[in-house]
Scaffold this motif. Structure first.
Motif, PDB file in Angstrom:
ATOM      1  N   LYS A  39       0.842  -1.192   0.000  1.00 22.73           N
ATOM      2  CA  LYS A  39       0.000   0.000   0.000  1.00 22.73           C
ATOM      3  C   LYS A  39       0.879   1.244   0.000  1.00 22.73           C
ATOM      4  CE  LYS A  39      -3.903  -1.901   2.594  1.00 22.73           C
ATOM      5  NZ  LYS A  39      -4.802  -1.636   3.728  1.00 22.73           N
ATOM      6  N   VAL A  40       0.345   2.308  -0.574  1.00 23.64           N
ATOM      7  CA  VAL A  40       0.960   3.621  -0.469  1.00 23.64           C
ATOM      8  C   VAL A  40      -0.064   4.509   0.234  1.00 23.64           C
ATOM      9  CG1 VAL A  40       0.286   4.274  -2.845  1.00 23.64           C
ATOM     10  CG2 VAL A  40       2.088   5.543  -1.656  1.00 23.64           C
ATOM     11  N   LEU A  41       0.298   5.005   1.394  1.00 27.33           N
ATOM     12  CA  LEU A  41      -0.579   5.825   2.226  1.00 27.33           C
ATOM     13  C   LEU A  41      -1.968   5.194   2.371  1.00 27.33           C
ATOM     14  CD1 LEU A  41       0.494   9.382   1.036  1.00 27.33           C
ATOM     15  CD2 LEU A  41       1.329   8.072   2.990  1.00 27.33           C
ATOM     16  N   GLY A  42      -1.979   3.889   2.639  1.00 22.43           N
ATOM     17  CA  GLY A  42      -3.216   3.177   2.917  1.00 22.43           C
ATOM     18  C   GLY A  42      -3.973   2.662   1.715  1.00 22.43           C
ATOM     19  N   LYS A  43      -3.486   2.922   0.501  1.00 21.09           N
ATOM     20  CA  LYS A  43      -4.184   2.468  -0.709  1.00 21.09           C
ATOM     21  C   LYS A  43      -3.380   1.355  -1.382  1.00 21.09           C
ATOM     22  CE  LYS A  43      -6.928   6.457  -1.731  1.00 21.09           C
ATOM     23  NZ  LYS A  43      -8.124   6.231  -2.481  1.00 21.09           N
ATOM     24  N   ASP A 106       4.075   1.142 -12.272  1.00 25.69           N
ATOM     25  CA  ASP A 106       2.919   1.776 -12.913  1.00 25.69           C
ATOM     26  C   ASP A 106       1.687   1.693 -12.016  1.00 25.69           C
ATOM     27  OD1 ASP A 106       4.501   2.349 -15.110  1.00 25.69           O
ATOM     28  OD2 ASP A 106       3.613   0.798 -16.389  1.00 25.69           O
ATOM     29  N   SER A 107       1.481   0.552 -11.358  1.00 27.09           N
ATOM     30  CA  SER A 107       0.363   0.375 -10.446  1.00 27.09           C
ATOM     31  C   SER A 107       0.457   1.379  -9.294  1.00 27.09           C
ATOM     32  CB  SER A 107       0.355  -1.061  -9.913  1.00 27.09           C
ATOM     33  OG  SER A 107      -0.685  -1.269  -9.001  1.00 27.09           O
ATOM     34  N   VAL A 112      -1.007   6.621  -6.600  1.00 29.73           N
ATOM     35  CA  VAL A 112      -0.517   7.925  -6.132  1.00 29.73           C
ATOM     36  C   VAL A 112      -1.297   9.062  -6.793  1.00 29.73           C
ATOM     37  CG1 VAL A 112       1.474   9.497  -6.190  1.00 29.73           C
ATOM     38  CG2 VAL A 112       1.772   7.121  -5.451  1.00 29.73           C
ATOM     39  N   GLU A 113      -1.634   8.902  -8.076  1.00 31.29           N
ATOM     40  CA  GLU A 113      -2.407   9.937  -8.780  1.00 31.29           C
ATOM     41  C   GLU A 113      -3.757  10.212  -8.130  1.00 31.29           C
ATOM     42  OE1 GLU A 113      -2.691   8.531 -12.791  1.00 31.29           O
ATOM     43  OE2 GLU A 113      -0.850   9.523 -13.392  1.00 31.29           O
ATOM     44  N   ASP A 123       5.659  12.989  -7.396  1.00 22.42           N
ATOM     45  CA  ASP A 123       4.835  13.534  -8.474  1.00 22.42           C
ATOM     46  C   ASP A 123       4.756  12.461  -9.556  1.00 22.42           C
ATOM     47  OD1 ASP A 123       3.752  14.753 -10.713  1.00 22.42           O
ATOM     48  OD2 ASP A 123       4.988  16.549 -10.550  1.00 22.42           O
ATOM     49  N   PRO A 124       3.566  11.895  -9.785  1.00 24.50           N
ATOM     50  CA  PRO A 124       3.460  10.807 -10.761  1.00 24.50           C
ATOM     51  C   PRO A 124       3.914  11.198 -12.164  1.00 24.50           C
ATOM     52  CG  PRO A 124       1.386  11.103  -9.590  1.00 24.50           C
ATOM     53  CD  PRO A 124       2.301  12.211  -9.177  1.00 24.50           C
TER      54      PRO A 124
END
Length: 144
Positions: A39-43, A106-107, A112-113, A123-124
């Protein structure tokens, strides 16, 4: 992208190692010990599990890219237990390690976007250029 056949363990090791290198990414076990989730920041952006005894990796993809990737690679199928339009399953076979790393990245960037700009760890739009990488094209793997 055809390469040396990776078994399921190697596929998951490559995907996990890439996820662990990405800024603010964390490996978690929210669904129990049989499902490793990055996960990135919970996602969530990566799921590592087994399907019928075979280790696989599940990543997010743009719907058009997901369709093209599934058509070009027999090792890529609709996302296991996920939205079939937005997720793909990577199975052992002829995918090259670098291609798997790019699909994981990419995922991550797709997720992140969706984060508020102020919370994004990168920044994606510029992350790949800053890392010296290129994205994936729909069917060919690394852009040249």
């Amino acid at each position: 992208m055809r390469g040396v056949a990776m078994d399921g363990t190697a596929l998951q090791q490559v995907a996990r190692a890439q996820a662990e290198e990405l800024p603010a990414a964390k490996m978690t076990l929210p669904f129990g010990p049989d499902y490793d989730v990055a996960k990135v920041l919970g996602k969530m952006f990566l799921l590592l599990t087994e399907v019928k005894g075979t280790p696989v990796a599940v990543v997010k993809a743009e719907p058009r890219d997901a369709e093209a990737l599934r058509g070009a690679h027999p090792e890529i199928t609709p996302g296991y237990h996920m939205n079939k339009r937005h997720w793909i399953t990577l199975s052992p076979g002829g995918l090259e390690a670098e291609f798997v790393r790019e699909l994981v990245t990419d995922s991550y960037l797709l997720v992140v976007e969706t984060l508020p700009r102020a919370r994004r760890p990168v920044d994606p739009q510029t992350f790949l250029a800053a890392e010296g990488g290129t994205g994936t094209s729909s069917t060919d793997g690394p852009a040249t």
